[in-house]
Design a protein around this motif. Structure first.
Motif, PDB file in Angstrom:
ATOM      1  N   ILE A 154       0.814  -1.217   0.000  1.00 49.29           N
ATOM      2  CA  ILE A 154       0.000   0.000   0.000  1.00 49.29           C
ATOM      3  C   ILE A 154       0.851   1.272   0.000  1.00 49.29           C
ATOM      4  O   ILE A 154       0.318   2.365  -0.046  1.00 49.29           O
TER       5      ILE A 154
ATOM      6  N   ARG B 294      14.413  -0.307  -0.791  1.00 49.02           N
ATOM      7  CA  ARG B 294      14.783   1.058  -1.168  1.00 49.02           C
ATOM      8  C   ARG B 294      14.987   1.102  -2.661  1.00 49.02           C
ATOM      9  O   ARG B 294      15.596   0.218  -3.229  1.00 49.02           O
ATOM     10  N   THR B 295      14.473   2.161  -3.300  1.00 48.77           N
ATOM     11  CA  THR B 295      14.690   2.274  -4.745  1.00 48.77           C
ATOM     12  C   THR B 295      16.062   2.853  -5.016  1.00 48.77           C
ATOM     13  O   THR B 295      16.632   3.511  -4.176  1.00 48.77           O
TER      14      THR B 295
ATOM     15  N   TYR C 217      22.129   9.065  10.119  1.00 51.07           N
ATOM     16  CA  TYR C 217      20.755   9.136   9.602  1.00 51.07           C
ATOM     17  C   TYR C 217      19.729   9.417  10.687  1.00 51.07           C
ATOM     18  O   TYR C 217      18.716  10.059  10.429  1.00 51.07           O
ATOM     19  N   ARG C 218      19.990   8.931  11.898  1.00 45.50           N
ATOM     20  CA  ARG C 218      18.986   9.150  12.946  1.00 45.50           C
ATOM     21  C   ARG C 218      18.768  10.636  13.216  1.00 45.50           C
ATOM     22  O   ARG C 218      17.644  11.127  13.222  1.00 45.50           O
TER      23      ARG C 218
ATOM     24  N   PRO D  92       4.254  12.701   1.223  1.00 44.53           N
ATOM     25  CA  PRO D  92       4.568  12.152  -0.095  1.00 44.53           C
ATOM     26  C   PRO D  92       3.546  12.561  -1.147  1.00 44.53           C
ATOM     27  O   PRO D  92       2.442  13.004  -0.819  1.00 44.53           O
TER      28      PRO D  92
ATOM     29  N   THR E  11       2.894   2.500   2.348  1.00 43.32           N
ATOM     30  CA  THR E  11       3.225   3.182   3.603  1.00 43.32           C
ATOM     31  C   THR E  11       4.661   2.894   4.053  1.00 43.32           C
ATOM     32  O   THR E  11       5.120   3.459   5.035  1.00 43.32           O
TER      33      THR E  11
ATOM     34  N   CYS F 264      15.343  12.124   2.166  1.00 38.41           N
ATOM     35  CA  CYS F 264      14.590  11.517   3.271  1.00 38.41           C
ATOM     36  C   CYS F 264      14.975  10.065   3.558  1.00 38.41           C
ATOM     37  O   CYS F 264      14.507   9.502   4.545  1.00 38.41           O
ATOM     38  N   GLY F 265      15.779   9.455   2.691  1.00 40.03           N
ATOM     39  CA  GLY F 265      16.220   8.090   2.972  1.00 40.03           C
ATOM     40  C   GLY F 265      15.404   7.004   2.295  1.00 40.03           C
ATOM     41  O   GLY F 265      15.566   5.828   2.589  1.00 40.03           O
ATOM     42  N   ILE F 266      14.527   7.388   1.379  1.00 41.16           N
ATOM     43  CA  ILE F 266      13.697   6.399   0.701  1.00 41.16           C
ATOM     44  C   ILE F 266      14.430   5.829  -0.508  1.00 41.16           C
ATOM     45  O   ILE F 266      14.296   4.667  -0.842  1.00 41.16           O
ATOM     46  N   SER F 267      15.216   6.677  -1.150  1.00 44.74           N
ATOM     47  CA  SER F 267      16.058   6.221  -2.255  1.00 44.74           C
ATOM     48  C   SER F 267      17.523   6.337  -1.843  1.00 44.74           C
ATOM     49  O   SER F 267      17.874   7.213  -1.058  1.00 44.74           O
ATOM     50  N   GLN F 268      18.339   5.462  -2.383  1.00 44.47           N
ATOM     51  CA  GLN F 268      19.762   5.526  -2.084  1.00 44.47           C
ATOM     52  C   GLN F 268      20.472   6.308  -3.176  1.00 44.47           C
ATOM     53  O   GLN F 268      20.420   5.901  -4.335  1.00 44.47           O
TER      54      GLN F 268
ATOM     55  N   ARG G 146      17.208  12.365  10.046  1.00 41.64           N
ATOM     56  CA  ARG G 146      15.807  12.063   9.745  1.00 41.64           C
ATOM     57  C   ARG G 146      14.855  12.564  10.821  1.00 41.64           C
ATOM     58  O   ARG G 146      13.688  12.846  10.543  1.00 41.64           O
ATOM     59  N   ALA G 147      15.354  12.647  12.063  1.00 38.67           N
ATOM     60  CA  ALA G 147      14.485  13.119  13.140  1.00 38.67           C
ATOM     61  C   ALA G 147      14.007  14.538  12.877  1.00 38.67           C
ATOM     62  O   ALA G 147      12.980  14.972  13.395  1.00 38.67           O
TER      63      ALA G 147
ATOM     64  N   PRO H 169      13.702   7.791  11.704  1.00 34.99           N
ATOM     65  CA  PRO H 169      14.999   7.645  12.377  1.00 34.99           C
ATOM     66  C   PRO H 169      15.027   6.359  13.193  1.00 34.99           C
ATOM     67  O   PRO H 169      15.139   6.378  14.408  1.00 34.99           O
TER      68      PRO H 169
ATOM     69  N   TYR I 113      18.554   4.999 -11.281  1.00 35.65           N
ATOM     70  CA  TYR I 113      17.742   3.877 -10.801  1.00 35.65           C
ATOM     71  C   TYR I 113      18.246   2.568 -11.392  1.00 35.65           C
ATOM     72  O   TYR I 113      18.962   2.563 -12.394  1.00 35.65           O
TER      73      TYR I 113
ATOM     74  N   ASN J  85      -0.419   7.413   0.436  1.00 35.65           N
ATOM     75  CA  ASN J  85      -0.101   6.095   0.974  1.00 35.65           C
ATOM     76  C   ASN J  85      -0.492   6.049   2.439  1.00 35.65           C
ATOM     77  O   ASN J  85       0.175   6.625   3.285  1.00 35.65           O
TER      78      ASN J  85
ATOM     79  N   LEU K 186       7.800  14.397   6.056  1.00 30.47           N
ATOM     80  CA  LEU K 186       7.604  14.196   4.613  1.00 30.47           C
ATOM     81  C   LEU K 186       6.139  13.948   4.300  1.00 30.47           C
ATOM     82  O   LEU K 186       5.508  13.077   4.902  1.00 30.47           O
TER      83      LEU K 186
ATOM     84  N   LEU L 188      10.970   3.828   5.931  1.00 33.61           N
ATOM     85  CA  LEU L 188      12.293   4.094   5.356  1.00 33.61           C
ATOM     86  C   LEU L 188      12.807   5.476   5.720  1.00 33.61           C
ATOM     87  O   LEU L 188      14.008   5.699   5.780  1.00 33.61           O
ATOM     88  N   SER L 189      11.874   6.407   5.954  1.00 33.71           N
ATOM     89  CA  SER L 189      12.311   7.777   6.252  1.00 33.71           C
ATOM     90  C   SER L 189      12.378   8.048   7.755  1.00 33.71           C
ATOM     91  O   SER L 189      12.680   9.157   8.160  1.00 33.71           O
TER      92      SER L 189
END
Ligand SMILES: Nc1ncnc2c1ncn2[C@@H]1O[C@H](COP(=O)(O)OP(=O)(O)O)[C@@H](O)[C@H]1O
Ligand SMILES: [Mg+2]
Lengths: 253, 309
Positions: free
Chosen positions: A86, A252-253, B73-74, B84, A88, B52-56, B77-78, A96, B14, B88, B82, A93-94
């Protein structure tokens, strides 16, 4: 440590379990009752005893293992597959949170559910057969470890799966056969020698054997091997999950 | 003002081989509203996903609040919230629990008072016990925003927040963004809507084909590129711009019935007076004059088109 994240995931997943509490419990209980009728009554009338234990009681540990293994894999696989499906997962992934924390949240929730189901099946078994548990602490320990390790395994399946078919595939084609062939319903010693050797490559044999030992004090393989097998399997799963998160494989993409 | 997000030489290719970002560098200032404007497929979502850490990222570095988004990253990201582009959301859970989940996930202890404030500000409080799947599309987008705000981010990414939402929500969104800016939150939004960038942003970045073409203060950008055009309709047709008028930026309109003069509105002199008297000296008779302001939209389209092969 981001314990808030672990707790948040755990609570969210347990809420999902409670939303579907009846399906979660009723179906394993019914299928276990059916096993008792088919295996216990029908086959049990021909096999009287296995190594001094009535056949009905003998199959109880195997039955519990069957449900717990399938449930653990299914629960954990679905738990992480659903966010992927879905979308989420973006939030996981984002966040901490480390891979250990995210995994812990999902795996603990899945394991809690399958542990509860295992205990309910055990309680159901008392209705059908005379049962004494020789080593109840060991019994619980084995059960908890099994729930955890197979939930870890299920978590990997959930990350690997790219559609619902794949999600069903492993429990159906791998886990169930391994349990059936893993001595859930018979003692390894009842097999021809060649098959006894082959069977030793089936990891479930070690689980069922150890678990059965905690009930009746008899085992197909040494207790140490059972413990080593389950701990080894757990560590292998954790290592694999660690690699998955570091590499981003399939998430992760 | 210091930079809260620093992107250096970010490249992203990608797995399939699509290069979505080409050595992108971008500094986002603390407390500003930055609008990233770009056509579909420009790489806006990819840029946000990498931060944001979703893609590398394939290569390059990103820091948020001075923290490297990979090594540290902690901490990085804290600081980030985000929203999106896609809606979702977990469909079977209530609004309240969905938002609580986000707060916990981002390492914050439960604070229902804060969540109540966030939900009220987004007109979601009445829906707190409704299941997400029972909400309209606009309401779902509000839930996404509430989730992002639930953990009190210092940097908020809004990926096409008003795409396909009703007017009311768009206005609410603008209000929310203005309020957050007042609280010192840095906001990065991507959009197709030029009016949105024009109305809300302090700075505007234009991104096309994985490249940041420019980042400018909105005012500077408008001034730098805000040209005006004057269309001079002629009594008689011309076949070419008269030789005596070559020093002006003149183009011949369709059918030679008009001359189009481009000039800088901010320039010291527009040159209009001189042009008109020179036209008269050339014996050209005028019928009408119109002027047109080049809006940000034209600027944007112009920039993106310039880049086209
Ligand atoms: N997960 C993905 N896998 C492969 N290519 C992708 C993926 N996501 C985006 N792309 C490609 O990267 C480019 C940039 O996409 P995107 O960042 O979504 O642009 P925008 O948000 O500006 O519309 C596009 O060519 C798109 O097709
Ligand atoms: Mg996008």
């Amino acid at each position: 440590m981001n314990l808030h994240a672990v707790a948040a995931i755990y609570r969210f997943e347990m809420a999902r379990t409670f939303r579907t509490i009846w399906q979660s419990i009723v179906s394993p209980v019914i299928s276990t009752a059916l096993y008792f009728v088919v295996f216990g009554a029908a086959i049990g009338s021909r096999i009287d005893q296995v190594e001094g234990v009535s056949y009905g009681a003998f199959i109880v540990p195997g039955l519990i293992m069957l449900s717990v293994l399938v449930q653990s894999v299914n629960n954990a696989a679905f738990g992480i597959y659903f966010p992927k499906f879905i979308g989420t997962i973006y939030e996981l992934l984002s966040a901490p949170a480390s891979f250990l924390e995210i995994t812990a949240g999902y795996v603990l929730a899945a394991a809690t559910k399958s542990l509860a189901i295992g205990l309910i099946i055990l309680a159901t078994a008392f209705l059908f057969v005379d049962l004494t548990i020789l080593h109840p602490v060991w019994m619980l320990g084995f059960l908890v470890l099994t729930c955890l390790s197979f939930s870890l395994f299920g978590f990997i399946i959930g990350i690997w799966a790219q559609n619902f078919e794949q999600l069903q595939l492993v429990p159906l084609l791998v886990v169930t056969p391994l349990v059936f062939l893993g001595g859930a319903f018979y003692s390894i010693s009842m097999l021809p020698p060649v098959w006894q050797t082959i069977t030793l490559f089936n990891p479930v044999v070690y689980l069922v054997s150890g678990f059965r030992w905690s009930f009746f004090g008899m085992a197909d393989v040494a207790l140490g091997w059972s413990l080593a097998a389950i701990l080894g399997f757990t560590l292998a799963c954790v290592a694999l999950i660690g690699w998955i998160f570091r590499s981003g494989w399939r998430i992760r993409t | 003002m210091s930079d809260i997000v620093v992107v250096r030489d970010l490249e992203k290719t990608y797995e399939g081989g699509v290069t979505a970002l080409r050595r992108v560098s971008l500094d986002i200032r603390q407390g500003e509203i930055l609008a990233l404007l770009g056509p579909n497929g420009a790489g806006k979502t990819t840029l946000i996903s990498c931060i944001c850490g979703i893609s590398q990222p394939t290569s390059g570095t990103i820091t948020v609040g001075g923290h490297d988004t990979i090594a540290d990253y902690r901490a990085a990201r804290a600081l980030i919230g985000l929203v999106p582009q896609e809606i979702n959301l977990e469909p079977f859970e209530t609004v309240m629990n969905t938002v609580r989940f986000s707060r916990g996930l981002f390492g914050k202890g439960s604070d229902d008072g804060l969540i109540e404030r966030v939900l009220r500000q987004l007109s979601l409080w009445d829906k707190r016990d409704a299941k997400v799947m029972a909400l309209s599309g606009g309401m779902k987008r509000r839930v996404l925003i509430a989730k992002a705000l639930s953990h009190e981010p210092r940097v908020l990414f809004l990926d096409e927040p008003t795409a396909g939402v009703d007017v009311e929500l768009r206005r609410d969104m603008w209000d929310t963004v203005a309020r957050l800016k007042g609280e010192g939150v840095t906001i990065i939004l991507t959009t197709h809507y030029i009016e949105e960038a024009e109305a809300m942003a302090d700075r505007i970045g234009v991104i096309a084909k994985g490249d940041i073409q420019l980042v400018e203060d909105k005012e500077t950008l408008m001034r730098r590129l805000g040209q005006k055009q004057m269309t001079i309709e002629l009594h008689d047709t011309l076949s070419e711009v008269p030789a005596g008028l070559e020093r002006y930026d003149l183009a011949l309109g369709e059918d030679g019935h008009s001359l189009i003069y481009s000039y800088d509105t901010q320039g010291a002199r527009t040159g209009i007076t001189k042009l008109l008297s020179d036209l008269a000296a050339e014996g050209i008779v005028l019928r009408d004059i119109q002027t047109r302001q080049s809006s940000l939209e034209d600027i944007f389209v112009g920039l993106v088109r310039e880049d086209a092969p």
